[in-house]
Write a protein that holds these residues in place. Structure first.
Motif, PDB file in Angstrom:
ATOM      1  N   TYR A   1       0.822  -1.274  -0.118  1.00 24.47           N
ATOM      2  CA  TYR A   1       0.022   0.118  -0.094  1.00 24.47           C
ATOM      3  C   TYR A   1       0.884   1.250  -0.027  1.00 24.47           C
ATOM      4  O   TYR A   1       1.863   1.382   0.606  1.00 24.47           O
TER       5      TYR A   1
ATOM      6  N   ILE B   1      -1.670  -6.256   4.724  1.00 20.23           N
ATOM      7  CA  ILE B   1      -1.901  -6.596   3.270  1.00 20.23           C
ATOM      8  C   ILE B   1      -1.969  -8.045   3.007  1.00 20.23           C
ATOM      9  O   ILE B   1      -2.031  -8.399   1.656  1.00 20.23           O
TER      10      ILE B   1
ATOM     11  N   ILE C   1      -8.575  -4.911   0.917  1.00 20.18           N
ATOM     12  CA  ILE C   1      -7.490  -5.913   0.477  1.00 20.18           C
ATOM     13  C   ILE C   1      -8.397  -7.341  -0.018  1.00 20.18           C
ATOM     14  O   ILE C   1      -9.079  -7.932   0.589  1.00 20.18           O
TER      15      ILE C   1
END
Length: 536
Positions: free
Chosen positions: A270, A297, A325
């Motif tokens: 990210y 993530i 996600i």
């Protein structure tokens, strides 16, 4: 001697009786003697009679003479006056009878004296004309007019003639400036300004008759109070007050660069797109922003990044960015999606086929059809997603607010049936539709961003069965689907569970896909969105 004296008395008595007769004659003839002459005559009688009469007898005699005088006057005066009076009464009675029968009678409804405000509409209160009890209202004549756009006094005359008889009534209307001026304060009656600034006053005064009176406004300052007063030419006075408080009550603003909702696949890094914080009093306070981030993530899910900042007055602002996600697209996966249902006779059979073939699907429902089919689909582990309550383009695409009202309506229905709050949606016509331009220019560009900001995820399609268009046979639906399946992509298939030819083609599509090695999935919160290009 004694005899002589008696005779003398008798003579005097005779003389006295004669005098009395003369007095009576005098009273009968009102032109001969006055009251003073009568008293003189009495005085002479007293001389003739000597001092033997008492004074009280004289007074009684005078009173008697006076009464006789009044009696004679009444006899002469009243007879002809009575005749005149009776004649007058008779004439009046006859006139009243004729007047009642033939003279018009006008009755005005409402007040005879009316006051109206400048430009206020005059509405006739009404009137009525009767002659001998009969209605003659439609024949009345009205003279005069009322112009409420000009101040002044106006007179309306209501008249009606019936032969020799004419009746009139008047109504007076005064047009005056009764309305107070209006003082408009920019910013309202209570303003908070930054402690380190000076107040810049803005106001305007308007009068309905005099026009703008801003230059006649008088301002009195009392600490935090500003008192505004203005008077128009008619003497109408307006006074209002504003409080100006030196205090920063406005929160800063945080502006996020990039999207507020970002979808990244599991394991993908990210990267922050940036932000800026501005305050009305303190200016740029980006350096004071605190970020709270808790994003994993490596695990599919929905996460939030919070951005917080405080200004010097401790006013706090917060902004959020949503990070989805999602699982990486499974190539060769097929998502069977059905729009516009449920419907008895098609949806229930489609559910039978899916159950027998052990295939999950996604139903984008509306407010139509029976509740039990939605409940059955949910209980059988299919995804219940949101399509539209009405499917009326003119209604739901009329405005942004109209769209969300429609969406929330169908969301409420699903919640009531299943207990589940669905946030998965499909736009009627898809996000690429152009029909919405007819009702609101640019609405799809706005909605595709706003639904994400509100936590929804929208899904278009990349394979269409054609069942809502020109394809009307099960074979046609079957060919449209299998000819567009690919193993190197996610296959989002659009179908409609209200179409019999889709119902009849479904089992054959499933069996073909299985033979070709495809797998079936339903849309979930972690499914990567399939989106089309926005054209409005």
């Amino acid at each position: 001697m004694w005899y002589t004296k008696i005779e003398s008395v008798k003579v005097v008595g005779v003389v006295d009786m004669k005098k009395k007769k003369e007095q009576e004659e005098t009273l009968k003839n009102k032109d001969k003697k006055t009251e003073e002459e009568l008293f003189k005559s009495l005085k002479e009688n007293r001389v003739l009679l000597g001092d033997d009469w008492e004074k009280e007898e004289d007074i009684e005699e005078i009173n008697e003479i006076q009464k006789n005088k009044e009696r004679i006057k009444r006899k002469k005066k009243y007879p002809w006056q009575i005749y005149v009076l009776l004649l007058s009464i008779i004439v009046l009675i006859i006139g009243a009878v004729i007047s009642i029968k033939y003279a018009p009678h006008i009755t005005l409804k409402g007040e005879k004296n009316i006051i109206l405000n400048y430009k206020e509409e005059y509405k006739e209160k009404g009137y009525k004309v009767t002659v001998n009890g009969k209605d003659h209202t439609n024949k009345i004549q009205i003279k005069g007019n009322v112009n409420t756009k000009r101040l002044g006094t106006y007179k309306l005359e209501y008249s009606y003639r019936n032969g020799l008889f004419l009746s009139k009534k008047n109504r007076t209307i005064q047009v005056k400036d009764l309305k107070k001026p209006i003082i408009m304060l920019d910013g309202g009656k209570e303003i908070y300004i930054c402690p380190n600034t000076e107040y810049q006053d803005k106001y305007k005064a308007i009068d309905n008759y005099d026009g703008e009176l801003t230059n006649r406004v008088k301002i009195e300052k009392q600490k935090e109070k500003y008192i505004y007063t203005v008077t128009d030419k008619a003497g109408n006075k307006t006074t209002i007050m504003r409080r100006v408080i030196k205090k920063d009550r406005i929160k800063p603003t945080i502006t996020l660069s990039g999207e507020k909702v970002i979808n990244i696949q599991i394991g993908q890094e990210y990267r922050e797109d940036g932000y800026q914080a501005l305050d009305n009093c303190d200016g740029d306070i980006t350096s004071k922003v605190i970020i709270e981030k808790n994003v994993d993530i490596n695990k599919a899910g929905v996460y939030e990044i919070k951005y917080k900042v405080k200004d010097n007055a401790n006013n706090e602002a917060e902004e959020k960015r949503t990070i989805n996600i999602v699982e990486p697209p499974k190539k060769g996966t097929i998502y069977l999606t059905f729009d516009d249902g449920p419907q008895e006779g098609t949806t229930n059979i489609i559910l039978d086929i899916l159950k027998e073939e052990k295939v999950p699907a996604t139903f984008f429902v509306t407010n139509k059809g029976p509740d039990y089919l939605i409940k059955r689909a949910y209980d059988e582990n299919h995804t219940i997603a949101l399509h539209t309550a009405s499917h009326n383009y003119a209604v739901l695409y009329a405005s942004d607010e109209a769209y969300f009202q429609d969406l929330e309506s169908v969301q409420t229905r699903v919640k009531n049936i299943t207990g589940y709050t669905s946030k998965i949606i499909r736009f009627p016509g898809g996000s690429s539709n152009t029909i919405s331009r007819k009702y609101s220019e640019g609405i799809m560009s706005r909605l595709t961003k706003e639904v994400l900001n509100r936590g929804y995820k929208y899904y278009d399609w990349n394979i269409s069965s054609g069942d809502a268009g020109g394809t009307t046979s099960s074979e046609g639906v079957y060919q449209n689907v299998i000819n567009n399946l690919r193993h190197d992509k996610v296959n989002m298939v659009l179908m409609h569970d209200i179409k019999p030819h889709t119902r009849d083609a479904l089992r054959q599509i499933i069996q073909y896909a299985r033979e070709q090695g495809y797998i079936f999935e339903k849309i979930t919160d972690t499914t990567d969105m399939i989106r089309q290009r926005v054209n409005n």
